[in-house]
Scaffold this motif. Structure first.
Motif, PDB file in Angstrom:
ATOM      1  N   ASN A  64       0.896  -1.134   0.191  1.00 33.61           N
ATOM      2  CA  ASN A  64       0.036  -0.095   0.068  1.00 33.61           C
ATOM      3  C   ASN A  64       0.969   1.328   0.029  1.00 33.61           C
ATOM      4  O   ASN A  64       0.825   2.220   0.717  1.00 33.61           O
ATOM      5  N   GLY A  65       1.925   1.282  -0.778  1.00 31.18           N
ATOM      6  CA  GLY A  65       2.521   2.453  -1.052  1.00 31.18           C
ATOM      7  C   GLY A  65       3.787   2.582   0.063  1.00 31.18           C
ATOM      8  O   GLY A  65       4.760   3.426   0.197  1.00 31.18           O
TER       9      GLY A  65
ATOM     10  N   ILE B  27       2.845  -6.907   7.525  1.00 28.24           N
ATOM     11  CA  ILE B  27       2.204  -6.561   6.377  1.00 28.24           C
ATOM     12  C   ILE B  27       0.583  -6.374   6.804  1.00 28.24           C
ATOM     13  O   ILE B  27      -0.165  -5.587   6.343  1.00 28.24           O
ATOM     14  N   LYS B  28       0.081  -7.426   7.821  1.00 21.76           N
ATOM     15  CA  LYS B  28      -1.166  -7.221   7.973  1.00 21.76           C
ATOM     16  C   LYS B  28      -1.691  -5.842   8.635  1.00 21.76           C
ATOM     17  O   LYS B  28      -2.508  -5.161   8.643  1.00 21.76           O
ATOM     18  N   GLU B  29      -0.557  -5.416   9.477  1.00 19.90           N
ATOM     19  CA  GLU B  29      -0.942  -4.143  10.074  1.00 19.90           C
ATOM     20  C   GLU B  29      -0.776  -3.105   9.278  1.00 19.90           C
ATOM     21  O   GLU B  29      -1.839  -1.975   9.276  1.00 19.90           O
ATOM     22  N   VAL B  30      -0.201  -2.992   8.124  1.00 25.10           N
ATOM     23  CA  VAL B  30      -0.173  -1.863   7.184  1.00 25.10           C
ATOM     24  C   VAL B  30      -1.767  -2.130   6.459  1.00 25.10           C
ATOM     25  O   VAL B  30      -2.357  -1.102   6.147  1.00 25.10           O
ATOM     26  N   LEU B  31      -2.120  -3.087   6.172  1.00 26.58           N
ATOM     27  CA  LEU B  31      -3.275  -3.734   5.442  1.00 26.58           C
ATOM     28  C   LEU B  31      -4.600  -3.339   6.328  1.00 26.58           C
ATOM     29  O   LEU B  31      -5.443  -2.941   5.574  1.00 26.58           O
TER      30      LEU B  31
ATOM     31  N   GLN C 154       0.992   8.861   3.986  1.00 29.27           N
ATOM     32  CA  GLN C 154       2.156   9.153   2.771  1.00 29.27           C
ATOM     33  C   GLN C 154       2.921   7.875   2.500  1.00 29.27           C
ATOM     34  O   GLN C 154       3.366   7.136   3.817  1.00 29.27           O
ATOM     35  N   PRO C 155       3.081   7.486   1.392  1.00 23.55           N
ATOM     36  CA  PRO C 155       4.145   6.576   1.306  1.00 23.55           C
ATOM     37  C   PRO C 155       5.434   6.873   1.674  1.00 23.55           C
ATOM     38  O   PRO C 155       5.892   7.961   1.660  1.00 23.55           O
ATOM     39  N   CYS C 156       6.082   5.958   2.435  1.00 23.96           N
ATOM     40  CA  CYS C 156       7.458   5.938   2.769  1.00 23.96           C
ATOM     41  C   CYS C 156       8.193   4.580   3.250  1.00 23.96           C
ATOM     42  O   CYS C 156       7.252   3.553   3.232  1.00 23.96           O
ATOM     43  N   ASP C 157       9.305   4.799   3.812  1.00 25.96           N
ATOM     44  CA  ASP C 157       9.860   3.437   4.341  1.00 25.96           C
ATOM     45  C   ASP C 157       9.522   3.449   5.628  1.00 25.96           C
ATOM     46  O   ASP C 157       9.794   4.467   6.573  1.00 25.96           O
ATOM     47  N   ILE C 158       9.378   2.174   6.138  1.00 24.92           N
ATOM     48  CA  ILE C 158       9.410   1.946   7.580  1.00 24.92           C
ATOM     49  C   ILE C 158      10.256   0.833   7.644  1.00 24.92           C
ATOM     50  O   ILE C 158      10.580  -0.304   7.008  1.00 24.92           O
ATOM     51  N   VAL C 159      11.504   1.249   8.596  1.00 20.60           N
ATOM     52  CA  VAL C 159      12.498   0.318   8.975  1.00 20.60           C
ATOM     53  C   VAL C 159      12.241  -0.402  10.030  1.00 20.60           C
ATOM     54  O   VAL C 159      12.162   0.328  11.327  1.00 20.60           O
ATOM     55  N   TYR C 160      12.599  -1.628  10.254  1.00 26.62           N
ATOM     56  CA  TYR C 160      12.443  -2.362  11.450  1.00 26.62           C
ATOM     57  C   TYR C 160      14.103  -2.926  11.509  1.00 26.62           C
ATOM     58  O   TYR C 160      14.637  -3.481  10.638  1.00 26.62           O
TER      59      TYR C 160
END
Length: 69
Positions: A16-17, A35-39, A60-66
């Motif tokens: 999703n971006g 992935i489920k958290e984003v969806l 907004q589309p962005c990078d989420i870093v773990y």
């Protein structure tokens, strides 16, 4: 392009971006949960209310870093 920033062995899930950048060697279960958290649109709920930068990136589309600490 993400490999230039995070390295050639980076694991990325594009959802999703958002680019979920997994630098912490997660299990398959952990990746599915992220992935489920984003969806489920939970990712914006995790952003700090008193963080101006967080609020600007909300939705907004962005990078989420773990990463491992």
């Amino acid at each position: 392009m993400l490999t230039k920033v995070y390295g050639k062995d980076v694991m990325v899930s594009m959802v999703n971006g958002y680019n979920l950048i997994h630098l912490d060697d997660p299990t398959e279960e952990e990746i599915k949960r992220r992935i489920k958290e984003v969806l489920d649109d939970q990712i914006d709920d995790d952003l700090e209310d008193d963080c101006p930068l967080c609020q600007m990136t909300k939705g907004q589309p962005c990078d989420i870093v773990y990463f491992k600490q």
